[in-house]
Design a protein around this motif. Structure first.
Motif, short mmCIF file in Angstrom:
data_model
loop_
_atom_site.label_atom_id
_atom_site.label_comp_id
_atom_site.label_asym_id
_atom_site.label_seq_id
_atom_site.Cartn_x
_atom_site.Cartn_y
_atom_site.Cartn_z
N PHE A 221 29.52 6.92 -23.55
CA PHE A 221 29.49 7.50 -22.21
C PHE A 221 30.80 7.21 -21.49
O PHE A 221 31.53 6.28 -21.83
CB PHE A 221 28.31 6.95 -21.41
N THR A 222 31.09 8.04 -20.50
CA THR A 222 32.29 7.87 -19.70
C THR A 222 31.95 7.94 -18.22
O THR A 222 31.09 8.73 -17.81
CB THR A 222 33.35 8.94 -20.04
N SER A 223 32.64 7.14 -17.42
CA SER A 223 32.44 7.15 -15.97
C SER A 223 33.33 8.17 -15.28
O SER A 223 33.35 8.25 -14.06
CB SER A 223 32.70 5.75 -15.40
N LYS A 224 34.07 8.98 -16.06
CA LYS A 224 34.96 9.99 -15.48
C LYS A 224 34.18 11.05 -14.69
O LYS A 224 34.70 11.64 -13.75
CB LYS A 224 35.75 10.70 -16.60
N TYR A 225 32.93 11.30 -15.10
CA TYR A 225 32.16 12.39 -14.50
C TYR A 225 30.80 11.90 -14.06
O TYR A 225 30.20 11.01 -14.69
CB TYR A 225 31.96 13.52 -15.51
N ASN A 226 30.29 12.51 -13.01
CA ASN A 226 28.91 12.28 -12.59
C ASN A 226 28.03 13.43 -13.08
O ASN A 226 28.44 14.59 -13.02
CB ASN A 226 28.82 12.20 -11.06
N THR A 227 26.87 13.13 -13.58
CA THR A 227 25.92 14.14 -14.02
C THR A 227 24.56 13.80 -13.43
O THR A 227 24.35 12.70 -12.90
CB THR A 227 25.80 14.17 -15.56
N PRO A 228 23.60 14.74 -13.50
CA PRO A 228 22.25 14.42 -12.99
C PRO A 228 21.60 13.25 -13.71
O PRO A 228 20.62 12.69 -13.22
CB PRO A 228 21.47 15.72 -13.26
N TRP A 229 22.16 12.87 -14.87
CA TRP A 229 21.56 11.79 -15.66
C TRP A 229 22.42 10.53 -15.66
O TRP A 229 22.20 9.62 -16.45
CB TRP A 229 21.35 12.26 -17.10
N GLY A 230 23.40 10.48 -14.78
CA GLY A 230 24.29 9.31 -14.75
C GLY A 230 25.61 9.61 -15.43
O GLY A 230 26.13 10.73 -15.35
N GLU A 231 26.19 8.61 -16.10
CA GLU A 231 27.47 8.80 -16.78
C GLU A 231 27.35 9.88 -17.85
O GLU A 231 26.34 9.99 -18.54
CB GLU A 231 27.95 7.49 -17.41
N ALA A 232 28.43 10.66 -17.97
CA ALA A 232 28.42 11.76 -18.94
C ALA A 232 28.66 11.25 -20.34
O ALA A 232 29.29 10.19 -20.55
CB ALA A 232 29.52 12.76 -18.57
N LEU A 233 28.16 11.99 -21.31
CA LEU A 233 28.51 11.70 -22.70
C LEU A 233 30.03 11.86 -22.86
O LEU A 233 30.65 12.75 -22.28
CB LEU A 233 27.77 12.65 -23.65
N ASN A 234 30.60 10.99 -23.65
CA ASN A 234 32.05 10.89 -23.75
C ASN A 234 32.60 11.86 -24.78
O ASN A 234 32.77 11.54 -25.95
CB ASN A 234 32.43 9.45 -24.13
#
Length: 613
Positions: A221-234
């Motif tokens: 996962f990456t903290s670069k993006y916000n998604t409805p489920w939290g951190e995005a898959l990297n």
């Protein structure tokens, strides 16, 4: 075995032709990794190679053995690429050999995509038993209906035994309560014997919360993006190569080891990837190579909410190469045309004029300003063929994401249900039916889960309440954790014994048969369609043709008789299907023959399909 790249490595445990177990794991966060073979009470250390990869070849693991991974001598976890989780998402993994299955579909050739008649189903609620084996028992029903492709909602292992499937946390493992991997293979084999293709819904935009141990192994996962489920898959940050490979190999596994014919990729607009080669494009390149090697056809169908043709444009035009996409806007315009309130995301749709536009342009929004999105939205899809769009009057999302999960049978009269079915099956796109609609199923399809984490379960309950705030609905959503919610979502096959429900089934049969055998409907050439709309009367006239064959589809969405003038085509016309006929439990009579420019009086909530003499 030295690895310099993650590209061609399939993760997890597999058996080679000699029966030797081969295991590969990406765990750059670990300094020491072992496999614990539980019943044999042995621990086997893995060898670290390169780029955070760990491997082993051993004859000490056999098919059926339960195993766990031990990270740094203390943390026990299931295999992130496990093929079987018989003890659930928190339990040990099970070694299985997918090559053991004795396939009988050697001569199977996937149906051309443009001829797909798709039937979406959820394994747990499609039958009383809720298993793959129970689906096999209903294949003859689907065959008689005219279905040639089933779409199975996600089967990747999820917490408990009740879930839509989008909370899966073991993308390579087949849900144990459905029957597991071997029974899925058997189901696909049976479908091919019946001439039915199999589409599998997969989720590559997030991993579910409960049983998600990926962060213990690596940088999934990456903290670069916000998604409805939290951190995005990297898919594009540091260490992303192995994550991209993990999902690419997963897609290939379904095609190679399960003989799946097409994948439906859930909500790809939620995939965050700014790599030079988008992950969807990379998967498409790999699938094209597989097709070339095997001589088989495998398709990729995306759910995408961006009205962006880049997703479905071919690789040669720098697109991502998805073969088709779901098009919710046809559904939204259709349901507003049928009289449903324009609340929530329906607020952008005006009704029949938007429906007419979707018939010809696919996207309703292809550059206009969207009040719901607060921006100009979409691009034109002029160069994309009809077979690249999947349309429907209901599906799991559009039914189950209503607060009470009502089907069209609970919202509309039988007359309107028949009209909605005709609107979908006469469109120049791929039609999709949602399980049970063919007999006007009266049970709802509601949202359900079976999380074992009580805090998470409560969060899901609260989330459902907030979700419906924009729809201004009264009352409370059914408890997603309740067994009653799940049971109330199951199909009632006994309804087919009722003459009214059996009649609806026969109506769908007739529509599908016409769709498959009339060249003007079977051809999905979007250049050969004309649509005449009367907003005041809420009527449509859809004219489609293929070479010398022409067909007219007249639709009256109002509740009263309306006049529709036939076009000047120098032809005589004969009634093929009238949805208000006594044959379909109607009480109306209509002429059998018409001439050009006749003013047809079409009863309310009805469909009339005319063929040239």
């Amino acid at each position: 075995m030295t690895l310099n790249t993650n590209e061609q490595v399939r993760p997890g445990l597999h058996f080679n032709e000699q029966g030797i177990a081969e295991f590969s794991l990406w765990a750059p966060k670990a300094t020491f990794v072992e496999i614990s073979v539980i019943e044999k009470k042995i621990r086997l250390p893995l060898t670290e190679t390169a780029l955070g990869n760990w491997t082993i070849q051993t004859n000490q693991i056999k098919e059926g053995d339960l195993y766990q991974l031990i990270l740094d001598r203390k943390t026990e976890r299931p295999d992130p690429a496990s093929l079987s989780q018989t003890n659930g998402v928190h339990g040990s993994s099970k070694a299985i050999n997918l090559n053991d299955f004795n396939w009988t579909d050697t001569n199977w050739q996937n149906t051309d995509l443009e001829f797909y008649i798709i039937y979406e189903l959820h394994t747990g609620t499609f039958s009383l038993e809720g298993t793959f084996a129970a689906i096999e028992d209903k294949l003859e029903h689907l065959k008689q209906l005219g279905i040639n492709a089933i779409e199975i909602m996600p089967v990747a292992q999820f917490p408990g035994e009740r879930n839509w499937g989008y909370d899966g946390v073991a993308p390579y493992a087949v849900q144990n309560s459905y029957g597991g991997a071997y029974r899925l293979q058997h189901l696909v084999d049976c479908c091919h014997e019946k001439g039915i293709a199999v589409i599998l819904d997969v989720v590559y935009n997030h991993i579910g919360p409960e049983g998600n141990y990926f962060n213990d192994f690596g940088y999934y996962f990456t903290s670069k993006y916000n998604t409805p489920w939290g951190e995005a898959l990297n898919f594009d940050d540091a260490y992303c190569d192995a994550v991209r490979n993990y999902f690419k190999q997963n897609a290939l596994m379904w095609f190679k080891d399960f003989h799946i014919d097409a994948l439906r990729l859930d909500a790809v607009h939620a995939i965050k990837d700014f790599s030079p080669v988008h992950i969807l494009r990379e998967i498409k390149i790999a699938v094209d190579q597989l097709n070339l090697e095997t001589g088989k056809k495998h398709y990729l169908i995306a759910e995408v909410d961006l009205n962006d043709t880049r997703f479905i444009n071919p690789l040669a035009k720098q697109g991502y190469g998805m073969d088709a996409q779901w098009i919710d806007e046809f559904h939204h315009a259709l349901r507003i045309t049928a009289g449903e309130p324009a609340t929530g995301y329906f607020a952008d749709f005006k009704g029949i004029s938007d429906l007419a536009k979707s018939y010809t342009d696919a996207y309703v929004y292809d550059g206009q300003y969207s009040l719901h999105r607060k921006k100009h939205f979409g691009v034109q899809a002029d160069e994309n063929s009809g077979k690249q769009f999947v349309v429907f009057s209901q599906n799991h999302d559009q039914t189950g994401n209503r607060m009470l999960g009502e089907r069209t049978s609970q919202l509309h009269s039988p007359e309107m249900q028949r009209l909605l079915a005709g609107a979908v099956l006469t469109a120049p796109y791929l039609p999709l039916l949602f399980m049970g609609e063919e007999w006007s199923e009266t049970n709802s399809f509601q949202y359900f889960v079976s999380h074992t984490d009580e805090q998470l379960a409560e969060a899901v309950r609260e989330g459902r309440k907030k979700e419906f705030a924009d729809f201004h609905l009264q009352g409370e959503a059914p408890d997603p954790m309740s067994m009653e919610t799940f049971e109330h979502s199951k199909l009632q096959w006994n309804l087919l014994e009722d003459p009214l429900h059996q009649n609806m089934f026969k109506y769908y049969q007739a529509l599908i048969h016409l769709r498959k055998h009339h060249s003007a409907l079977r051809s999905l050439n979007r250049k050969q369609i004309e649509v005449t709309v009367n907003e005041g009367n809420n009527t449509l006239l859809v004219h489609r043709w293929q070479e010398e064959r022409h067909i007219l589809c007249l639709m009256n969405f109002s509740s009263t008789d309306q006049e529709i003038q036939l076009p000047l085509l120098h032809k005589n016309w004969t009634t093929l299907i009238f949805s208000g006929d006594r044959q379909w439990n109607g009480h109306l009579k209509i002429p059998k023959n018409y001439t050009d420019q006749t003013m047809v009086v079409l009863p309310g909530q009805s469909l009339l399909i005319l063929d040239q003499d």
